[in-house]
Design an enzyme around this catalytic site. Structure first.
Site, PDB file in Angstrom:
ATOM      1  N   VAL A  34       3.619  -0.336   9.143  1.00  0.00           N
ATOM      2  CA  VAL A  34       3.804   1.037   8.510  1.00  0.00           C
ATOM      3  C   VAL A  34       2.982   1.183   7.131  1.00  0.00           C
ATOM      4  CG1 VAL A  34       5.805   2.100   7.487  1.00  0.00           C
ATOM      5  CG2 VAL A  34       5.905   1.031   9.509  1.00  0.00           C
ATOM      6  N   GLY A  37      -0.633   3.061   7.003  1.00  0.00           N
ATOM      7  CA  GLY A  37      -0.572   4.303   7.025  1.00  0.00           C
ATOM      8  C   GLY A  37       0.193   5.030   5.965  1.00  0.00           C
ATOM      9  N   HIS A  38       1.422   4.435   5.446  1.00  0.00           N
ATOM     10  CA  HIS A  38       2.258   5.151   4.431  1.00  0.00           C
ATOM     11  C   HIS A  38       2.117   4.367   3.026  1.00  0.00           C
ATOM     12  CE1 HIS A  38       5.859   6.783   3.049  1.00  0.00           C
ATOM     13  NE2 HIS A  38       5.671   7.832   3.845  1.00  0.00           N
ATOM     14  N   PHE A  39       1.333   4.275   2.183  1.00  0.00           N
ATOM     15  CA  PHE A  39      -0.112   5.007   2.391  1.00  0.00           C
ATOM     16  C   PHE A  39      -1.090   4.274   1.880  1.00  0.00           C
ATOM     17  CE2 PHE A  39       3.110   8.288   0.887  1.00  0.00           C
ATOM     18  CZ  PHE A  39       3.196   9.065   1.895  1.00  0.00           C
ATOM     19  N   LEU A  44       4.359   2.491   0.504  1.00  0.00           N
ATOM     20  CA  LEU A  44       5.871   2.830   0.253  1.00  0.00           C
ATOM     21  C   LEU A  44       6.800   2.806   1.501  1.00  0.00           C
ATOM     22  CD1 LEU A  44       5.167   6.115  -2.087  1.00  0.00           C
ATOM     23  CD2 LEU A  44       6.113   3.620  -2.926  1.00  0.00           C
TER      24      LEU A  44
END
Lengths: 157, 93
Positions: A34, A37-39, A44
């Protein structure tokens, strides 16, 4: 937490049927796809997963209150607020209080704390339905076992 | 118009963003007002809180699904308000 499988709760800390409250630990992992991509470069915990953590904590509260006889399904979140960033390797606590329940529904107020400081909150609504299959109920009980859900308190709830 | 209807129509208007003037005792919550089952859970929560009762939604839905009752028996607002009044009376009896 295992973000990629939506397992947001690490373990149940306390369940109080009289007060209609449940608290859970939710330790944000050091690594997860996760965060890729975030970020990129600024990992986060997504706010939507904070809502999911509050929903799952609330879900265990509702299961505890009904003796694991019916399954709560998330149907709404009101007044959700994310007050701070949550980076990897953060230990969180999630707290839920049942504020309403009736025929086929339940409503909780939930919040997340880090070191005692509130970082997210929401009022969460559930449709509560009979388990569609006994195997589903058994799976939930086994999941609760892994979360150290206090089944001994369930008998007196 | 009954105080029960006034309270219920206000709840529906605020919960579902439906103009108050569109809501009448003859309105069917589903067919006329377009309220879906999820919105009705919110309405039930608000009604339960406002009147100190628990609407037996699951029982009503089961009766409708089994053909033992019509949706109009519970979901036309005049009838719904009648059921609410019965539940309030039973609670205080």
């Amino acid at each position: 937490m295992r973000l990629e499988t939506f397992q947001m709760i690490t373990r149940v800390i306390a369940f109080d049927a009289q007060a209609k409250t449940l608290s859970a630990a939710a330790d944000v992992p050091a690594e997860s796809p996760v965060f890729e991509g975030h970020f990129p470069g600024f990992p986060l915990l997504p706010g939507v997963l904070m809502i999911e953590a509050m929903a799952q904590t609330s879900g265990w509260l509702i299961l505890g209150m009904n003796g694991i006889t019916a399954m709560p399904f998330l149907v709404g979140a009101n007044n959700a607020k994310m007050r701070d960033f949550v980076p990897p390797s953060t230990p969180l606590e999630v707290h839920a209080t049942l504020i309403g329940d009736g025929s086929g529904y339940a409503v909780t107020k939930a919040h997340i704390t880090r070191d005692g400081k509130k970082i997210a909150e929401a009022e969460i609504r559930f449709a509560v339905k009979a388990f569609p299959d006994p195997k589903f109920a058994q799976m939930i009980r086994e999941w609760g076992g892994r979360l150290q859900f206090p089944f001994d308190q369930l008998e007196t709830a | 118009m009954s105080s029960t209807f006034d309270a219920v129509s206000k709840i529906i208007s605020e919960t579902c963003d439906i103009p108050l003037e569109k809501i009448t005792p003859e309105s069917h919550a589903i067919d006329d007002l377009g309220i879906d089952s999820l919105d009705f859970l919110d309405i039930a929560f608000a009604i339960d809180k406002a009147f100190g009762i628990k609407l037996p939604l699951e029982k009503w839905t089961q009766e409708v699904n089994e053909g033992k009752a019509k949706t109009e028996d519970y979901f036309v607002l005049g009838a719904l308000c009648g059921k609410i009044d019965e539940l309030v009376a039973a609670k205080s009896a």
